[in-house]
Design a protein around this motif. Structure first.
Motif, PDB file in Angstrom:
ATOM      1  N   GLN A  21     -14.343  -1.199  -2.641  1.00 23.21           N
ATOM      2  CA  GLN A  21     -13.043  -1.492  -3.244  1.00 23.21           C
ATOM      3  C   GLN A  21     -13.104  -1.501  -4.780  1.00 23.21           C
ATOM      4  N   THR A  40       0.828  -1.199   0.000  1.00 23.13           N
ATOM      5  CA  THR A  40       0.000   0.000   0.000  1.00 23.13           C
ATOM      6  C   THR A  40       0.867   1.255   0.000  1.00 23.13           C
ATOM      7  N   VAL A  92      -5.411  -2.106   6.894  1.00 26.40           N
ATOM      8  CA  VAL A  92      -4.921  -2.856   5.751  1.00 26.40           C
ATOM      9  C   VAL A  92      -4.041  -3.965   6.296  1.00 26.40           C
ATOM     10  N   ALA A  96      -4.875   2.112   8.266  1.00 28.83           N
ATOM     11  CA  ALA A  96      -4.902   2.678   6.926  1.00 28.83           C
ATOM     12  C   ALA A  96      -5.022   4.195   6.959  1.00 28.83           C
ATOM     13  N   ASN A 142      -8.801   0.838  -1.199  1.00 34.03           N
ATOM     14  CA  ASN A 142      -8.633   0.572   0.227  1.00 34.03           C
ATOM     15  C   ASN A 142      -9.952   0.087   0.818  1.00 34.03           C
ATOM     16  N   ALA A 148      -4.501   5.094  -0.638  1.00 28.85           N
ATOM     17  CA  ALA A 148      -4.073   4.052   0.296  1.00 28.85           C
ATOM     18  C   ALA A 148      -3.694   2.785  -0.470  1.00 28.85           C
ATOM     19  N   PHE A 149      -4.562   2.353  -1.399  1.00 29.80           N
ATOM     20  CA  PHE A 149      -4.338   1.120  -2.141  1.00 29.80           C
ATOM     21  C   PHE A 149      -4.609   1.367  -3.627  1.00 29.80           C
ATOM     22  N   GLY A 207      -9.506   5.944   0.520  1.00 25.96           N
ATOM     23  CA  GLY A 207     -10.037   4.793  -0.187  1.00 25.96           C
ATOM     24  C   GLY A 207     -11.490   4.890  -0.573  1.00 25.96           C
TER      25      GLY A 207
END
Length: 365
Positions: free
Chosen positions: A187, A89, A141, A146, A136, A117-118, A155
């Motif tokens: 997500q 991440t 995470v 996170a 995220n 974040a992701f 996220g």
């Protein structure tokens, strides 16, 4: 009136039968194994040039790549993070996750610090604007916080960015809020933009398993799909691409081991399993379909091989195969190879690698 109703019913039934027969024929067709296909591509070594002041010139996990209208290559990566594989991440890191390279491999621009974040979905639209998703899941995470240094949870959003400044021009979703409503994601994994500006998002790493279609100004038009394995259903839709001569929507329905094809209104057209377990896909203007399989091994989707399969976006025939660079470790590594793929007008392929931690460039021999 009775004649009209009867005729309409017969016509609908006939069309349904044609669709079913076409799909059955596609599924029954015997295709050669990927390893039996030719590999007419050559890897370009030492490309691109990553400045040494960026993580010592070493990549971490890459997730997507795309090409802008001027031929520059854009990369979406996880801030040079490397562990754990497939889950690295940008949390707690200050590196820019969006990088722009010239065709020669020179870094031209970078931005996006502290935004994601992701990092996951990514595309460049026909006007050159950047679109990126943050997948995220929650405030943690893999058991780690996170939240960024300011206590903000990132996220669950899709961003449109100015390619020159990195300024956010549009946001879809609610920051850090997961949901299955009309204005929330769980997500989001991929994003694609049609020539008319309509926006398509795969909501796929959580529980939603759906595609959302928005107008160019961000208003929701429709939603289709839910969890399942039937036509038009999804199990982890991981990437999305719009292209080819017919402008169809191609979805990497990863955990169902298939590519699904729809029109832009969400009507199901076909499902193809001959491209393996797709993590990434791209459809070019000349109806070439590029699909990357980074999961298959002896236990996961057995009978298929990790790598990049090249075929036809019109009839699903397969033509070429580039083996995964870590193919000998397929039964050991949970994920490897490309989770992002794109090709230019000359057929040059760019693959963004999660596992091998590099951006690969392939040219025709």
């Amino acid at each position: 009136m009775k004649f009209f109703v009867r005729t309409t019913f017969v016509l609908i039934a006939a069309l349904a039968a044609i669709t079913t027969v076409g799909l059955a024929q596609t599924q029954k067709t015997q295709y050669p194994k990927q390893t039996q296909l030719p590999n007419p591509y050559r890897l370009v070594e030492d490309w691109p040039t990553l400045p040494t002041d960026m993580n010592g010139g070493h990549w971490g996990e890459l997730i997507r790549a795309d090409i802008d209208p001027k031929g520059n290559i854009w990369v979406f990566h996880r801030c040079f993070n490397t562990v754990p594989p497939g889950y690295a991440t940008c949390v707690g890191r200050t590196d820019p996750p969006i990088l722009k390279f010239s065709p020669a491999g020179k870094l031209l621009a970078s931005f996006g610090r502290g935004m994601f974040a992701f990092p996951h979905g990514f595309t460049v639209d026909h006007e050159g604007y950047i679109w990126a998703t943050d997948a995220n899941a929650s405030e943690t995470v893999l058991g780690m916080s996170a939240k960024d240094s300011k206590g903000v949870t990132r996220g669950q959003q899709v961003f449109k960015l100015n390619p020159k400044t990195g300024k956010v021009l549009m946001t879809l979703g609610k920051q850090g809020v997961a949901g299955n409503g009309l204005d929330t994601f769980d997500q989001p994994t991929g994003v694609a933009v049609a020539p008319n500006g309509d926006i398509f998002v795969t909501d796929g790493h959580g529980k939603n398993d759906r595609v959302l279609k928005f107008s160019k100004d961000g208003h929701l038009i429709k939603i289709w799909g839910h969890h399942g394995s039937g036509p038009g259903e999804f199990d982890q839709p991981h990437d999305i691409s719009i292209g080819g001569s017919q402008g169809h929507v191609f979805v990497a329905d990863r955990s169902n081991n298939r590519v699904q094809i729809f029109d832009q209104d969400g009507n199901f057209i076909a499902a193809w399993t001959q491209f393996g377990r797709p993590s990434a896909l791209y459809v070019s203007a000349d109806d070439t379909l590029y699909v990357s399989d980074s999961h298959s091994n002896s236990k996961v989707n057995p009978g298929f091989t990790r790598g990049i399969t090249v075929g036809s976006a019109k009839d699903g025939s397969i033509r070429a195969f580039i083996p995964d660079p870590d193919l000998d470790q397929a039964d050991v590594n949970r994920i490897s190879g490309a989770s992002g793929i794109v090709a230019d007008a000359n057929g040059t392929i760019y693959a963004a690698d999660v596992g091998p931690h590099r951006l690969r460039k392939y040219v025709l021999k």
